[in-house]
Design an enzyme around this catalytic site. Structure first.
Site: not given
Length: 276
Positions: A11, A92, A94, A98, A128
Site C-alpha cells: 500500500k 514497519s 509505511g 502487515g 489499514d
C-alpha cells in the site's frame, strides 16, 4: 485438498493529511492510497491443527505468534488451517505490509470456507485493513473506516525505496507538531493524465514526513536520492516511513531509475512498480 493463494500488495500513501485527533488519541486522516504490483504472498490450506510459517527474503524477524495480524485474522474464522506467508516487503515500512497480509488472509479464508461475509472484528485488526481489503486506489478518511474507491487514477509508475530501518508509527504521530491540518480538496481530480496528476499530487502533502525525518534522518537521504533520479517528477514518503517513492512519467523511466539506485545503494530495498 484446497489450496488458496492470495497476493498481498504494498500500500502506498500518495498523500497523507493528518486532519485532527480524537479524544481517545486516534488521529484522523485524509489519504489517497494506491497499491503496487509488488507484495507478499499468503497461502492457506486446511490442516488438522493451526500452523503458521513465514518464509521469503524478508522473513527474518517476522513473528509467527498471535502478535502477527495474519494469525489474528485466521483466528477469527475458528477453523484449523496451515498458513504460509512469503514475505517480500520490508516490515514497519509505511507500506501496510502487515495490514495487507491480514487482508489477504481474510480473503483467502473467505474463499476457503465459502463464507463471503467477513467475521466480526475483521476490519478492527488494523486501521489499514479495510482499504487493503479493497485492493484498489481509494480515499481513506477518519481512522481508516471511511474508504471510497477512487476510479480516476491514471497510469502511475514509481520507484519504492527503503533504507532498511523500521520506524515506529506511534512515535512519529506523537512527534507531529500540528495535529489539525487541512484535508485534501473535497473533490479529487478527474480525467487527468499521468503528468497532470503528478502535478496535482505535488500540491498535496504527507504530514508525517517531517516528524519521521526527525526520528530517522536517513529518510531525508532517501528522498534526496529519489528526487535526484533521472526523470523523477515527485518524491514523497509513504505512510509513517521509512519507505519513500518517486513518480515517473513512464514505466521505462522508473525501471531505469530503479536499476541505477540499486547499483548505488545495494543495501536498500528498491523496487520499480506500477500503482493502481
Amino acid at each position: 485438498m484446497s489450496i488458496i493463494k492470495v497476493f498481498a500488495p504494498a500500500k502506498v500513501n500518495l498523500t497523507l493529511h493528518v486532519t485532527g485527533q480524537r479524544k481517545d488519541g486516534y488521529h484522523l486522516l485524509d489519504s489517497l492510497v494506491a497499491f503496487a504490483d509488488v507484495g507478499d504472498r499468503v497461502t492457506v490450506m486446511p490442516a488438522p491443527a493451526p500452523r503458521f510459517e513465514v518464509t521469503g527474503p524478508r522473513a527474518d524477524g517476522v513473528p509467527t505468534d498471535n502478535t502477527n495480524l495474519v494469525a489474528r485474522a485466521a483466528a477469527l474464522f475458528g477453523i484449523p488451517v496451515h498458513i504460509l506467508l512469503s514475505k517480500h516487503l520490508p516490515a514497519s515500512a509505511g507500506i501496510g505490509g502487515g495490514s495487507s497480509d491480514a487482508a489477504a488472509t481474510l480473503l483467502a479464508l473467505s474463499d476457503l470456507t465459502g463464507d463471503t461475509k467477513l467475521p466480526e472484528g475483521a476490519t478492527e485488526l488494523g486501521a489499514d485493513v479495510r482499504v487493503c481489503l479493497m485492493r484498489q486506489a481509494a480515499r481513506m478518511r477518519g481512522i481508516g473506516e471511511d474508504v471510497i474507491p477512487y476510479h480516476d487514477l491514471p497510469p502511475l509508475f514509481a520507484v519504492l525505496a527503503n533504507p532498511g530501518i523500521a520506524v515506529s508509527t506511534p512515535a512519529v504521530f506523537a512527534a507531529l507538531a500540528t495535529k489539525t491540518n487541512p484535508p485534501m480538496p473535497k473533490k479529487l481530480p478527474k480525467g487527468l493524465k499521468t503528468r497532470g496528476f503528478i502535478d496535482w499530487l505535488a500540491t498535496q502533502r504527507n504530514d508525517l514526513e517531517a516528524p519521521a525525518i526527525d526520528a530517522a534522518p536517513v529518510i531525508a537521504s532517501v528522498l534526496q536520492a529519489l528526487s535526484s533520479l533521472p526523470g523523477a517528477r515527485l518524491a514523497r514518503m509513504s505512510g509513517s516511513g521509512a519507505t519513500c517513492f518517486a513518480l515517473f512519467d513512464t514505466e521505462k523511466a522508473a525501471q531505469d531509475a530503479a536499476r541505477g539506485l540499486s547499483a548505488r545503494q545495494p543495501d536498500w530495498w528498491v523496487e520499480p512498480v506500477r500503482l493502481s
